[in-house]
Design an enzyme around this catalytic site. Structure first.
Site, PDB file in Angstrom:
ATOM      1  N   LYS A  85     -10.376   0.443  -2.424  1.00 57.14           N
ATOM      2  CA  LYS A  85     -10.235   0.251  -0.976  1.00 57.14           C
ATOM      3  C   LYS A  85     -10.641   1.527  -0.256  1.00 57.14           C
ATOM      4  O   LYS A  85     -10.048   2.590  -0.468  1.00 57.14           O
ATOM      5  CB  LYS A  85      -8.797  -0.128  -0.616  1.00 57.14           C
ATOM      6  N   ASP A 105       0.863  -1.184   0.000  1.00 61.18           N
ATOM      7  CA  ASP A 105       0.000   0.000   0.000  1.00 61.18           C
ATOM      8  C   ASP A 105       0.895   1.228   0.000  1.00 61.18           C
ATOM      9  O   ASP A 105       1.493   1.571   1.020  1.00 61.18           O
ATOM     10  CB  ASP A 105      -0.899   0.013   1.248  1.00 61.18           C
ATOM     11  N   LYS A 120      -7.008   3.464  -3.321  1.00 61.89           N
ATOM     12  CA  LYS A 120      -7.338   3.532  -1.899  1.00 61.89           C
ATOM     13  C   LYS A 120      -7.506   4.989  -1.499  1.00 61.89           C
ATOM     14  O   LYS A 120      -6.723   5.854  -1.911  1.00 61.89           O
ATOM     15  CB  LYS A 120      -6.220   2.861  -1.098  1.00 61.89           C
TER      16      LYS A 120
END
Length: 256
Positions: free
Chosen positions: A197, A101, A164
């Site tokens: 996400k 991430d 995300k």
């Protein structure tokens, strides 16, 4: 979607997270041990454990079978130092974690330096070839819808597997408006199978259901699986277990 259905989906798509500040390795290992224990809960496992790079190897050993390990790179600052971001990524890969991430250099991007932002993402993508790459856009700081969509398009162009919303370290995390912008960018990109996400302020099953509904609306019901939908949170599991265990207070049906 009933509350139990939403809770089961949220659990299956949950990146159970510990990214506390200021912990040394030993203290961090205790946090990861506790996280792994929670991942062995009575209602099934989450999708992944999300940790600092220095704890990724420990998390791999501690994680229940079938639970992936994600670790963060260029986090939480989102700087433009390519070498630093690659070092984080190399540590994650060497630890055997399956997912990275990475924080988009959002300040540089917002200031108009798209090349610097792209350079970090491109280098990280190369450094974690074969792993799942989630790009954190810090949408609450980008604020403007057009800017969020442009950042999302840049991340997809540089090989993001997921878009995300947030690090969870800024005042504004995930919002429905930002989620829609990211999801529509994915849907409007020809041939794109990237996921979404929601992270930052996702605390309840009702929150999770809201984002699941947007995923269903824009990407289709087939995207409601861990391969394309994730929720990044530390406290969400409490509400999931309360709903599935029958101890959660009744929420308005409209929340689901």
């Amino acid at each position: 979607m009933t509350p139990p259905e939403a809770a089961r989906l949220a659990l299956a798509c949950l990146d159970l997270t510990t990214l506390n500040d200021g912990h040394d390795t030993a203290g961090g290992e205790a946090d990861v041990d506790a996280l792994a224990a929670r991942a062995r809960g009575p209602f099934g496992p989450p999708a992944a454990l999300c940790v600092w790079p220095r704890l990724a190897a420990f998390a791999r050993r501690a994680a229940p079978p079938g639970v992936a390990v994600a670790a963060v790179a260029n986090f939480p600052h989102g700087g433009t130092d390519v070498d630093a971001a690659v070092r984080d990524t190399a540590a994650i890969v060497d630890a055997g974690a399956q997912e990275v991430d990475v924080v988009l250099p959002w300040r540089a991007f917002a200031a108009g330096d798209e090349a610097a932002a792209a350079a970090v993402l491109r280098a990280v993508r190369r450094a974690c070839d074969g792993r799942v790459l989630k790009v954190i856009l810090e949408t609450g700081e980008l604020a403007d819808d057009a800017r969020i969509r442009r950042a999302a398009a840049l991340a997809l162009a540089e090989g993001a597997d997921f878009l995300k919303t947030s690090t969870g370290k800024v005042p504004v995390g995930a919002t429905p408006e930002a989620a829609r912008a990211l999801l529509e960018t994915i849907a409007d990109t020809p041939g794109c199978r990237a996921g979404f996400k929601a992270s930052g302020g996702v605390r309840t099953v009702a929150d999770a259901a809201l984002y699941a509904g947007l995923v269903r609306e824009i990407l289709g019901a087939d995207a409601l699986a861990p391969q394309r939908f994730r929720l990044g949170a530390s406290g969400l599991l409490n509400d999931i277990e309360a709903v599935l265990g029958g101890s959660a207070p009744a929420a308005p049906s409209s929340a689901y």
